[in-house]
Design an enzyme around this catalytic site. Structure first.
Site, PDB file in Angstrom:
ATOM      1  CG  ASP A   1      -1.976  -1.066   1.191  1.00 51.30           C
ATOM      2  OD1 ASP A   1      -1.787  -2.061   0.455  1.00 51.30           O
ATOM      3  OD2 ASP A   1      -3.007  -0.918   1.879  1.00 51.30           O
TER       4      ASP A   1
ATOM      5  CE  LYS B   1      -5.429   1.771   2.578  1.00 49.10           C
ATOM      6  NZ  LYS B   1      -4.314   1.074   3.225  1.00 49.10           N
TER       7      LYS B   1
ATOM      8  CE  LYS C   1      -6.921  -1.600   2.623  1.00 51.69           C
ATOM      9  NZ  LYS C   1      -5.558  -2.016   2.942  1.00 51.69           N
TER      10      LYS C   1
END
Lengths: 334, 300
Positions: A171, A234, A270
């Site tokens: 991430d 995300k 996400k």
């Protein structure tokens, strides 16, 4: 009297259904005309988002199944300064067995695990050890998380080290200033290089939407990260004052839809931070189903970045099975 | 479907609102309705069936009002009007009580409306019934403030009102609440397809302690409506419905002293003319504009 002991690994090998592997997003050349044409109608998006929670209700056995699905999509996360190996071990134990076995068998399910475990780089080895024998991937946050303001070469190196340590998903956080100053080329180049540094590990681009100012910026940043090869986009690090919201989610998943229409690549989504109630997870699932379709209800295209969500879902499942609610403390989170 | 099956298909599944309370109310009322005249329900006369359009199932039998029924209703309204117009505070109190009861029984109203009209429960529960409540609260306030805010205005008398089937209770609220607030009494004819929430409203009026004769509800078809509109005692008529019927009513009252309000028309074409408006948003609004209430919203 014989009892058959089921080892954790035997249970968890059935955890993930056979999945078709989608072709990985290759990205594309930066198309500034496309970026410039991106709009986000804030009023319309807010209006739509406000009506979403009342639009769909999922009840009884359907609700139970949807909540189990939500569990399978959770990136169970601990990202604190006081993380220890012990805490990561507890988290991973929870990831292997997110719902009490007695409860799960009454629901007619077995082998359920969460989608991934998400930790800081230093905790990757501990997580890998704790998850040995399972298919649960370890995700590492990287690139000077959460601010993304450490020296650039160190950020790239951090990715390489996390991948080398065994993280299957990375991430990364983007440089918010590139979005705020409309420096799309810089954002694209940064994301490209980070994707390359990830190698075979999947990369999730954290936009930190709470710091991007407008929904149009969110839409444009989403698009550029996808053009530069992000596998997932995300919302947030969970450390900004405003994290995942429904308007931001609508904006981002509509960008995903546009990108798929234009390029054929399916990009994952996400939302992270602020999703702590079972009911919230149902709203997100129905939104994904309505906007993008059932395909986006699988762990390779949708994840919840959450930690306390799991406890509330367990309470709801227990209520479904027993008719009574248990206290939150009975579902400790590691 | 087992939980495991649903886990794989991720279908929404049925999520019905329970109809039990609404059906129990219909049974309590005997499944046969007379008219609500002078504070009580009359004995059922010649009846017709009110059906659930989703299933064709008969929900109740309701009476077709005769000229004599309409006469009785209008006379009751006339008799009650002078006293009703006298005390603004008493009117505010009664309207407030109605609003409170609408709120208390909102689930019952919403389910009954959906059973009777066929509109999605989300619209009756989240839009129609809450709005109807707001109208009564608002007009309770207007009744209280009438002397101060509208000096020199006075009630007209008996209002004859006809409402359509697309927003049954909400249309009733739009017509009944302001008329009552300003000291008028009403004779209302709901659409023959959707009379049940109006009859439930009559039941609520009894519980709210509304003076008898202030609200009268007669059910039936077009000829009942014509009798309400054409009644010589009605000082004001209000009609929402088709342009054709509106024209007939206007011809019939031309040359009389009656005042009138007409809300006529059908669907207008919805066009989008917003230059750089983002496509998603525009489409969203146009869709809402066209399709709300199963294409039955009247846009002017």
């Amino acid at each position: 009297m014989e009892t058959k002991a089921i080892s954790p690994s035997a249970v968890t090998t059935t955890a993930h259904l056979p999945q078709l592997h989608l072709p990985r997003n290759e990205g594309m050349e930066l198309d500034l005309d496309w970026v410039a044409s991106v709009q986000a109608n804030t009023s319309a998006i807010e209006r739509r988002a406000a009506t979403l929670p009342g639009r769909r209700s999922v009840k009884k056995e359907y609700q139970a199944a949807w909540l189990l699905k939500a569990i399978s999509l959770i990136d169970l996360t601990t990202l604190s300064g006081d993380d220890t190996e012990g805490r990561v071990n507890r988290l991973c134990a929870k990831a292997r067995q997110p719902v009490a076995p007695a409860l799960l068998s009454k629901l007619g399910m077995s082998g359920l695990t969460v989608g991934a475990v998400c930790v800081y780089h230093d905790m990757v080895p501990a997580a890998l050890r704790a998850l040995e024998g399972t298919n649960i991937p370890v995700a590492a946050v990287s690139t000077g998380f959460p601010a993304g303001l450490s020296p650039y070469h160190l950020r790239i190196q951090e990715i390489r080290e996390s991948v080398a340590a065994g993280a299957k998903e990375i991430d990364i956080v983007i440089s918010r200033r590139h979005v705020l100053t409309q420096n799309w080329q810089a954002l694209y180049d940064e994301m490209r290089e980070m994707r390359e540094a990830c190698g075979d590990a999947h990369v999730k681009a954290i936009l930190a939407t709470g710091e991007l100012g407008t929904l149009r910026n969110v839409a444009r940043a989403s698009l550029i990260c996808m053009m530069a090869g992000a596998d997932f986009i995300k919302t947030s690090t969970g450390k900004e004052p405003i994290n995942a919201t429904l308007p931001v989610s609508l904006t981002m998943i509509r960008a995903i839809r546009d990108y798929e229409t234009r390029t054929g690549f399916k990009i994952g989504y996400k939302p992270a931070g602020g999703i702590s109630k079972a009911k919230d997870s149902l709203v997100y699932l129905s939104m994904m189903k309505d906007e993008l379709g059932n395909r986006w209800l699988q762990p390779d295209l949708f994840r919840f970045g959450a930690s306390s969500l799991l406890g509330d879902i367990e309470r709801q499942l227990e209520h479904y099975v027993t008719g009574a609610y248990s206290a939150q403390w009975r579902h400790a989170m590691g | 479907m087992t939980v495991k099956d649903i886990f794989d298909t991720m279908d929404y599944g049925p999520a019905p609102e329970s109809a039990a309370e609404a059906l129990a109310w219909l049974v309590d009322m005997g499944d046969r309705f007379g008219h609500f005249i002078d504070g009580k329900f009359t004995a059922p006369g010649e009846t017709f069936a009110s059906k659930n359009p989703a299933t064709g199932e008969v929900l109740a039998h309701i009476s077709q009002a005769t000229q004599a029924d309409v006469d009785a209703a209008v006379r009751a309204a006339r008799k009650a009007q002078a006293k009703w117009a006298k005390d603004a505070h008493a009117r505010a109190r009664a309207l407030y009580a109605i609003a409170r009861l609408l709120q208390k029984h909102s689930r019952l109203f919403a389910v009954l409306e959906t059973l009777d009209n066929g509109k999605p429960i989300r619209e009756s529960r989240d839009i129609d019934i809450p709005l109807a409540q707001r109208h009564f609260y608002y007009h309770a306030g207007m009744a209280q403030l009438m002397d101060a805010e509208l000096p020199g205005r006075e009630a007209l008398g008996v209002c004859g009102q006809i409402i359509p089937w697309n927003f049954p209770l909400l249309m009733l609220a739009w017509k009944v609440a302001p008329a009552l607030a300003m000291g008028n009494t009403v004779v209302l004819k709901p659409a023959e397809y959707t009379s049940l929430t109006a009859l439930l409203f009559a039941d609520i009026c009894r519980q709210a302690g509304l003076p008898k004769g202030v609200v009268n509800i007669v059910t039936g078809f077009g000829d009942t409506g014509a009798a309400v509109m054409g009644h010589p005692i009605a000082a004001k008529v209000a009609f929402t419905g088709s342009t054709e019927v509106g024209k007939v009513i206007m011809r019939s009252i031309a040359g009389t002293e009656k005042k009138m309000t007409m809300e006529l028309g059908g669907k207008a074409a919805t066009r989008s003319e917003f230059g750089d408006f983002a496509a998603d948003g525009t489409h969203n609004f146009v869709t809402i504009g066209c399709k709300t209430n199963n294409y039955t919203a009247t846009t002017e």
